[in-house]
Motif scaffolding. Structure first.
Motif, PDB file in Angstrom:
ATOM      1  N   UNK A  29       0.832  -1.204   0.000  1.00  7.26           N
ATOM      2  CA  UNK A  29       0.000   0.000   0.000  1.00  7.26           C
ATOM      3  C   UNK A  29       0.865   1.251   0.000  1.00  7.26           C
ATOM      4  N   UNK A  30       1.890   1.276   0.848  1.00  6.31           N
ATOM      5  CA  UNK A  30       2.795   2.437   0.902  1.00  6.31           C
ATOM      6  C   UNK A  30       3.533   2.631  -0.413  1.00  6.31           C
ATOM      7  N   UNK A  31       3.927   1.535  -1.046  1.00  5.46           N
ATOM      8  CA  UNK A  31       4.628   1.624  -2.327  1.00  5.46           C
ATOM      9  C   UNK A  31       3.726   2.242  -3.389  1.00  5.46           C
ATOM     10  N   UNK A  32       2.452   1.845  -3.403  1.00  7.79           N
ATOM     11  CA  UNK A  32       1.522   2.401  -4.393  1.00  7.79           C
ATOM     12  C   UNK A  32       1.317   3.899  -4.182  1.00  7.79           C
ATOM     13  N   UNK A  33       1.396   4.329  -2.914  1.00  5.93           N
ATOM     14  CA  UNK A  33       1.173   5.735  -2.596  1.00  5.93           C
ATOM     15  C   UNK A  33       2.469   6.546  -2.538  1.00  5.93           C
ATOM     16  N   UNK A  34       3.596   5.901  -2.830  1.00  6.14           N
ATOM     17  CA  UNK A  34       4.911   6.554  -2.805  1.00  6.14           C
ATOM     18  C   UNK A  34       5.227   7.118  -1.426  1.00  6.14           C
ATOM     19  N   UNK A  35       4.874   6.352  -0.393  1.00 10.10           N
ATOM     20  CA  UNK A  35       5.151   6.742   0.985  1.00 10.10           C
ATOM     21  C   UNK A  35       6.267   5.878   1.551  1.00 10.10           C
ATOM     22  N   UNK A  36       7.246   6.519   2.135  1.00  4.67           N
ATOM     23  CA  UNK A  36       8.372   5.806   2.739  1.00  4.67           C
ATOM     24  C   UNK A  36       8.208   5.864   4.256  1.00  4.67           C
ATOM     25  N   UNK A  37       7.620   4.818   4.824  1.00  2.00           N
ATOM     26  CA  UNK A  37       7.353   4.777   6.265  1.00  2.00           C
ATOM     27  C   UNK A  37       8.018   3.536   6.853  1.00  2.00           C
ATOM     28  N   UNK A  38       8.820   3.726   7.890  1.00  2.86           N
ATOM     29  CA  UNK A  38       9.445   2.600   8.591  1.00  2.86           C
ATOM     30  C   UNK A  38       8.410   2.000   9.533  1.00  2.86           C
ATOM     31  N   UNK A  39       7.933   0.809   9.215  1.00  2.00           N
ATOM     32  CA  UNK A  39       6.854   0.198   9.987  1.00  2.00           C
ATOM     33  C   UNK A  39       7.288  -0.201  11.393  1.00  2.00           C
ATOM     34  N   UNK A  40       8.595  -0.243  11.644  1.00  2.00           N
ATOM     35  CA  UNK A  40       9.077  -0.677  12.962  1.00  2.00           C
ATOM     36  C   UNK A  40       9.454   0.487  13.882  1.00  2.00           C
ATOM     37  N   UNK A  41       9.308   1.699  13.403  1.00  2.00           N
ATOM     38  CA  UNK A  41       9.562   2.856  14.272  1.00  2.00           C
ATOM     39  C   UNK A  41       8.393   3.083  15.221  1.00  2.00           C
ATOM     40  N   UNK A  42       8.733   3.505  16.446  1.00  2.55           N
ATOM     41  CA  UNK A  42       7.677   3.868  17.378  1.00  2.55           C
ATOM     42  C   UNK A  42       7.069   5.196  16.957  1.00  2.55           C
ATOM     43  N   UNK A  43       5.761   5.315  17.144  1.00  8.70           N
ATOM     44  CA  UNK A  43       5.064   6.512  16.698  1.00  8.70           C
ATOM     45  C   UNK A  43       5.572   7.753  17.418  1.00  8.70           C
ATOM     46  N   UNK A  44       5.983   7.638  18.683  1.00  8.46           N
ATOM     47  CA  UNK A  44       6.441   8.830  19.401  1.00  8.46           C
ATOM     48  C   UNK A  44       7.781   9.351  18.893  1.00  8.46           C
ATOM     49  N   UNK A  45       8.399   8.649  17.943  1.00 10.97           N
ATOM     50  CA  UNK A  45       9.637   9.143  17.337  1.00 10.97           C
ATOM     51  C   UNK A  45       9.393   9.779  15.967  1.00 10.97           C
ATOM     52  N   UNK A  46       8.136   9.814  15.514  1.00 10.05           N
ATOM     53  CA  UNK A  46       7.810  10.333  14.190  1.00 10.05           C
ATOM     54  C   UNK A  46       7.559  11.835  14.239  1.00 10.05           C
ATOM     55  N   UNK A  47       7.771  12.486  13.098  1.00  7.78           N
ATOM     56  CA  UNK A  47       7.352  13.886  12.968  1.00  7.78           C
ATOM     57  C   UNK A  47       5.830  13.927  12.849  1.00  7.78           C
ATOM     58  N   UNK A  48       5.269  15.132  13.002  1.00  3.86           N
ATOM     59  CA  UNK A  48       3.823  15.278  12.886  1.00  3.86           C
ATOM     60  C   UNK A  48       3.347  14.859  11.498  1.00  3.86           C
ATOM     61  N   UNK A  49       4.108  15.251  10.459  1.00  2.00           N
ATOM     62  CA  UNK A  49       3.735  14.865   9.108  1.00  2.00           C
ATOM     63  C   UNK A  49       3.725  13.359   8.911  1.00  2.00           C
ATOM     64  N   UNK A  50       4.721  12.681   9.488  1.00  2.00           N
ATOM     65  CA  UNK A  50       4.774  11.219   9.372  1.00  2.00           C
ATOM     66  C   UNK A  50       3.611  10.562  10.100  1.00  2.00           C
ATOM     67  N   UNK A  51       3.218  11.140  11.238  1.00  2.00           N
ATOM     68  CA  UNK A  51       2.057  10.600  11.955  1.00  2.00           C
ATOM     69  C   UNK A  51       0.799  10.686  11.086  1.00  2.00           C
ATOM     70  N   UNK A  52       0.686  11.764  10.330  1.00  2.00           N
ATOM     71  CA  UNK A  52      -0.481  11.905   9.471  1.00  2.00           C
ATOM     72  C   UNK A  52      -0.497  10.839   8.375  1.00  2.00           C
ATOM     73  N   UNK A  53       0.699  10.545   7.803  1.00  2.00           N
ATOM     74  CA  UNK A  53       0.735   9.464   6.803  1.00  2.00           C
ATOM     75  C   UNK A  53       0.265   8.158   7.434  1.00  2.00           C
ATOM     76  N   UNK A  54       0.673   7.906   8.679  1.00  2.00           N
ATOM     77  CA  UNK A  54       0.271   6.663   9.355  1.00  2.00           C
ATOM     78  C   UNK A  54      -1.244   6.607   9.505  1.00  2.00           C
ATOM     79  N   UNK A  55      -1.854   7.726   9.914  1.00  2.00           N
ATOM     80  CA  UNK A  55      -3.309   7.758  10.064  1.00  2.00           C
ATOM     81  C   UNK A  55      -4.005   7.460   8.735  1.00  2.00           C
ATOM     82  N   UNK A  56      -3.489   8.042   7.651  1.00  2.00           N
ATOM     83  CA  UNK A  56      -4.107   7.824   6.342  1.00  2.00           C
ATOM     84  C   UNK A  56      -3.926   6.376   5.903  1.00  2.00           C
ATOM     85  N   UNK A  57      -2.709   5.843   6.064  1.00  2.00           N
ATOM     86  CA  UNK A  57      -2.459   4.450   5.679  1.00  2.00           C
ATOM     87  C   UNK A  57      -3.349   3.504   6.488  1.00  2.00           C
TER      88      UNK A  57
END
Length: 505
Positions: free
Chosen positions: A128-156
């Motif tokens: 799904x991330x590949x189709x959307x051209x999103x580069x998200x590390x699935x093993x990172x804890x959410x509290x280490x993400x930027x606000x923008x990255x958190x939004x990508x997670x919510x959408x995904x």
């Protein structure tokens, strides 16, 4: 894109009404959203946008009307019902578990029985991330993400759960300009795959990027228009019932010398610094803007100046008098007003009336007391004056503040804090989540304070606010000042780079 004749809408709302006590929040609303359409909901605070989206997502149950997805009538009693019907929602305040990884946040609650195939889930999410051209590390804890990255997670997460209709509530409120552009690129990808999107935003430049826009006023749908066939001014007039002027500060020479002077201000936390060796000066009659993504030390800086936090090092002086060791009440007594970033958490007592909130922090003053008791008549008169001056939509000064819409709650705080601010006004996100009419009003009040010789610090994630009002802008990133830009050299791209951590040359 709008629904073509004969095409089944992705979402159809028919005659929806919702009442909360005496307030008719939604009044006989009917609208349709086509597959692959970006449909904007536009309206003032309290116009009914949040209630409508809550009904569509199952957070509230309508009193009348129907909701259909792909032609199927739904009985929505909870978000689980909405998710099962292919409806997803990304809230303005994210609902992620900070200590969980990205993968865990996306799949939590999706297993059947006691089994959850994480390997299979990882594969689906990676695709799904590949189709959307999103580069998200699935093993990172959410509290280490930027606000923008958190939004990508919510959408995904919404898409992983099968959303064919996605509701985005103020999605760019905490994003840098570059992250906002990435979001709209992602929206284009989603539309390309047939997903319908409802966008709730107060930013007119984002409204104009939609395919169609539905305008709500006082709970009723007043128009649904093809965006390309209308203008910002026309939409604004539909929304507020009048034309709204764009206010931009005329640069004036500030008084010589600093009203507020901060040197080496440092605030520590158990795991590091909350602010690090900050220096700044603000002259009487000057507006200093502070740009930055939320969480980079802006809240802590203003709270330290306001006396809410005690600094570990550094000095604060106001009109030559030291303030570093003063508490919040003493600082306010020196003529300092402070509008906090979270209006309901820090600015208001929800269960207190408007009249009570308007004197909060000043209740010991003689003008509000009759012997040992509060002077309720004086408080009521003050409340009526504030309601009239600041156009607060309310039943009266005895209404509990927790029942106000976000924009009207903000006006209560502004009425109280602007009255305090004789020498220094600290503004933290004063226009967050408020409509264009309220923004016009707040901007005018800020400029009036400046013209009275008050020094102003304006913290905002809205660059339009900062560009319109500021004489200078400093940018904060990870608790430090990255650079300063003066009026005449404001540039969104350059400031966006500073907001992302590129220090000024």
């Amino acid at each position: 894109m709008s629904a073509t004749q004969g095409e089944t809408p992705r979402l159809e709302v028919r005659g929806l009404s919702k009442r909360y006590g005496p307030v008719l929040a939604n009044d006989d609303i009917s609208l349709a959203v086509a597959p692959a359409e970006l449909h904007c909901l536009l309206g003032e605070n309290g116009a009914g946008k949040s209630t409508l989206s809550a009904c569509i997502y199952g957070l509230a149950v309508s009193d009348m009307g129907e909701i259909l997805v792909d032609g199927q009538r739904l009985d929505l009693r909870s978000p689980a019902d909405a998710i099962a019907a292919g409806i997803g929602m990304v809230h303005q305040h994210f609902v992620l578990v900070p200590r969980f990884t990205v993968l865990e946040n996306i799949v939590v609650g999706t297993g059947s029985g006691l089994r959850l195939d994480l390997a299979a889930a990882r594969g689906r999410i990676t695709d799904l991330c590949a189709r959307l051209h999103l580069d998200i590390d699935l093993d990172r804890r959410v509290d280490s993400l930027s606000v923008g990255e958190m939004q990508w997670v919510e959408i995904v997460k919404s898409l992983y759960l099968g959303a064919r209709l996605l509701i985005l509530d103020e999605p760019t409120a905490v994003l840098t300009p570059q992250e906002s552009e990435r979001l709209f690129a992602l929206i284009a990808e989603l539309k390309g795959s047939g997903i319908a999107i409802i966008l709730i935003t107060h930013k007119m430049n984002e409204v104009m990027r939609s395919d169609r826009v539905s305008v709500l006023r006082k709970g009723r749908l007043v128009a649904t228009l093809t965006t390309a066939d209308t203008t910002r001014d026309a939409l604004t007039e539909l929304m507020v019932g009048r034309s709204v002027a764009t206010i931009e500060a005329r640069h004036i020479a500030a008084s010589q010398g600093a009203s507020l002077s901060v040197r080496g201000l440092t605030l520590s936390a158990p795991r590091g610094s909350l602010i690090q060796a900050i220096d700044l000066d603000v002259a009487p009659g000057e507006i200093l803007g502070i740009a930055g993504v939320a969480g980079n030390g802006q809240d802590e800086l203003l709270e330290t100046i306001a006396g809410i936090r005690a600094p570990r090092a550094g000095t604060i002086t106001l009109r030559g008098e030291p303030m570093s060791s003063l508490g919040a009440a003493e600082v306010a007594g020196r003529g300092v007003g402070h509008v906090p970033s979270d209006r309901f958490r820090d600015g208001l007592a929800r269960d207190f009336t408007i009249a009570e909130n308007l004197i909060l922090g000043q209740q010991w003053l003689r003008r509000w007391r009759k012997g040992p008791l509060l002077d309720r008549a004086a408080m009521a008169a003050n409340g009526q004056d504030a309601i009239a001056r600041y156009a607060i939509a309310t039943t009266g000064p005895e209404q509990p503040s927790g029942r106000l819409s976000g924009g009207n709650a903000q006006k209560v705080i502004i009425a109280r804090e602007f009255a305090k601010a004789q020498h220094l006004l600290l503004l933290n996100q004063p226009t967050r989540g408020v409509d264009v009419g309220a923004i016009e009003f707040i901007h005018a009040e800020v400029l009036a304070k400046r013209d009275q010789g008050c020094a102003v610090i304006l913290v905002s994630e809205e660059l339009d606010d900062l560009f319109a009002l500021s004489d200078r802008i400093i940018v904060m990133f990870r608790n430090e000042v990255m650079g300063e830009v003066r009026r005449g050299a404001f540039d969104k791209t350059a400031i966006g780079r500073l907001m992302a951590g590129a220090r000024a040359a």
